[in-house]
Design an enzyme around this catalytic site. Sequence first.
Site, short mmCIF file in Angstrom:
data_model
loop_
_atom_site.label_atom_id
_atom_site.label_comp_id
_atom_site.label_asym_id
_atom_site.label_seq_id
_atom_site.Cartn_x
_atom_site.Cartn_y
_atom_site.Cartn_z
N VAL A 64 27.02 23.07 -23.24
CA VAL A 64 28.49 23.14 -23.31
C VAL A 64 29.08 21.75 -23.09
CG1 VAL A 64 28.72 23.77 -20.86
CG2 VAL A 64 30.55 24.34 -22.45
N GLY A 65 28.36 20.90 -22.36
CA GLY A 65 28.82 19.54 -22.11
C GLY A 65 28.42 18.62 -23.27
N GLY A 149 38.64 25.44 -16.72
CA GLY A 149 38.32 26.04 -18.02
C GLY A 149 37.67 27.40 -17.85
N ILE A 151 34.57 28.45 -17.33
CA ILE A 151 33.61 28.71 -16.25
C ILE A 151 34.35 28.83 -14.92
CG2 ILE A 151 31.56 27.86 -15.03
CD1 ILE A 151 30.77 26.36 -17.59
N ARG A 242 28.61 18.25 -13.65
CA ARG A 242 27.77 17.09 -13.92
C ARG A 242 27.71 16.24 -12.66
NH1 ARG A 242 26.06 19.49 -17.54
NH2 ARG A 242 26.13 19.08 -19.78
N ASP A 266 24.02 21.99 -8.26
CA ASP A 266 23.08 22.26 -9.35
C ASP A 266 22.79 20.97 -10.11
OD1 ASP A 266 21.54 23.90 -11.08
OD2 ASP A 266 23.17 23.90 -12.54
N HIS A 291 19.42 21.89 -11.74
CA HIS A 291 20.15 22.08 -13.00
C HIS A 291 19.69 23.34 -13.74
CE1 HIS A 291 22.72 19.68 -16.05
NE2 HIS A 291 22.90 20.97 -16.19
N ILE A 292 19.89 24.46 -13.06
CA ILE A 292 19.50 25.75 -13.65
C ILE A 292 20.72 26.62 -13.93
CG2 ILE A 292 17.18 25.77 -12.63
CD1 ILE A 292 18.25 27.62 -10.42
N SER A 294 22.54 27.36 -16.45
CA SER A 294 22.52 28.29 -17.58
C SER A 294 21.15 28.93 -17.76
CB SER A 294 22.91 27.56 -18.86
OG SER A 294 21.97 26.55 -19.17
#
Lengths: 330, 330
Positions: A64-65, A149, A151, A242, A266, A291-292, A294
């Site tokens: 998404v980023g 946004g 999320i 991020r 994350d 970084h999990i 998603s």
Amino acid sequence: MAILRKRADVQVTVWPEDRTCERDWLLSNIAGADGVIVLFTDKINAELLERAGPQLKVVSTMSVGYDHVSLGELYKRKVRLGYTPDVLTDAVADLSVMLALMAGRNGGAGITLVKDGQWPEFAPFFMCGPQLSSSSLAPTRTAGFLGFGRIAQATLKRVAAFGVTHCIYSGNPSSPPDTALEVHLAEDHRLQSVRRVDLDVLARESDVLFVLAPGGEKTYHVIDEKFLRKMRRHSVLVNTARGTLVDSDALAMALREEWIWGAGLDVVEGEPNVGAGHPLVKEPRCVIVPHIGSATWETRVDMATLAAKNLLAGLSAESMPAELDLASRV
Amino acid sequence: MAILRKRADVQVTVWPEDRTCERDWLLSNIAGADGVIVLFTDKINAELLERAGPQLKVVSTMSVGYDHVSLGELYKRKVRLGYTPDVLTDAVADLSVMLALMAGRNGGAGITLVKDGQWPEFAPFFMCGPQLSSSSLAPTRTAGFLGFGRIAQATLKRVAAFGVTHCIYSGNPSSPPDTALEVHLAEDHRLQSVRRVDLDVLARESDVLFVLAPGGEKTYHVIDEKFLRKMRRHSVLVNTARGTLVDSDALAMALREEWIWGAGLDVVEGEPNVGAGHPLVKEPRCVIVPHIGSATWETRVDMATLAAKNLLAGLSAESMPAELDLASRV
């Protein structure tokens, strides 16, 4: 992948390993490609686009980023960009709540005690932390959102069910406030208020603060020492966006000196190069997962499917299911 | 404590350390007491009541559970029992959702990787787990509840906001089904259905199963090998009630042999004697925290206050804020 394989008119070259693609491999294999599917770990810049060649029509990122993509370089070459919004919203919102709870409730320390065979004896106030839910002693709870946004709004829906009573957020300064949205969210989630505020109020009033804004230069280290010093001593910071948004050294200091209660991350600036000696990894009240956000089967299949559909639409010059409007971003 | 100290007519003796009271200390100091405040770690049985003497009027436990109390022994001595329901409902429900997410999303393994300096490279399906929220690939999600009291219903409220669509539960077999409650909960939380089911259906249909029934003999090892073998391969088990409800060896086998996806436990049979070599502690998909379900500042203050008020009411033969009706339980 099946979606691509069954297209006889598309020739597919695939990085063969289940790990991040090596830069050299990507640079040599992209030459002559009409389109490419990439991950957020692949830097899409002038070097890569030159190697690809002028026939390149589309870059489709399974994320998404898009802070890993040089939008201007794509735009001037007329290369279209597909991305995967929406499909990962729920998975990231789930993880955001998980990290808020873990950070507040001493989850990391609790897991470690049990793993080390040190299950503590029960004592009335041992291992206590601040409660996410409102209570008789704290009848209001304010969730703050840096970035508001999809999320963030999905996360708000979840924490409202925990008894959060107020929502404050700070959005893109260039977009106008949306009063109708605020009223709708307050009614739908039975909140006492939903308000757009400046960063100063966001820092001072959030019991739990979710960082959910895009990465990139504009948001670099927006959570810095000055911001953290204004936060509440019992507040919890969650970053599922991020790593670059948060100054890691300042956050480590904030935890060490107890300006805030805890953090759930994350993402960390510099990942995956985050060693065991990293100042945040060493903080006992900092819960970090790699970084999990998603990383659920359902979401990753949806993301891969959308990335494939974006690619195919881009190759055929058709409208993509999810295309970033480059003209408005550069 | 302040509530007790300010009562000039009450003489207070306090275990001086912030850890579980030693049995010997309790046995010698309870002699001659008119009332006592205890924790769930203190066994209230004939031995203790004999030592206290016939003047004992009230036992006030700072817990919602009372499986550590011999109700029959209290009843026959006409000693009243105060406990602390309601005030810890939200804290335990919060933790239940935290553990469901941690178990589903590989939270334990993720934390360990980061702590060990092994932040993994990004790969499309690495570290994926089942998603709590419904999704396009799994448009329905069923939360199961073994026990359907206040904490279970508070947990249901929370997971409904994550996109859980169906609720099944198994309650006390002697109490009649409550259709009005089911309809109300379905409407209030926008669920497609709320149904009371037998244990067989509970095992087979739950995507996430919350164990939230009382401990004690009647529920001993109700989650056994037979039950676990019926569960879904992607299901997650959460126990925030009492360790005795779950057969630890069977659960360890279920995790090792992948009958289920993961488990999140706040309680383990035999705690606090749960060493690093315990079969559940060694399972990578078993996330264990050391009985911190009610461990928030807000809740523990509420519990202590309620326990003190119960005690004082019991001493004065007044009606208690929260008294267990012993006659109906023995």
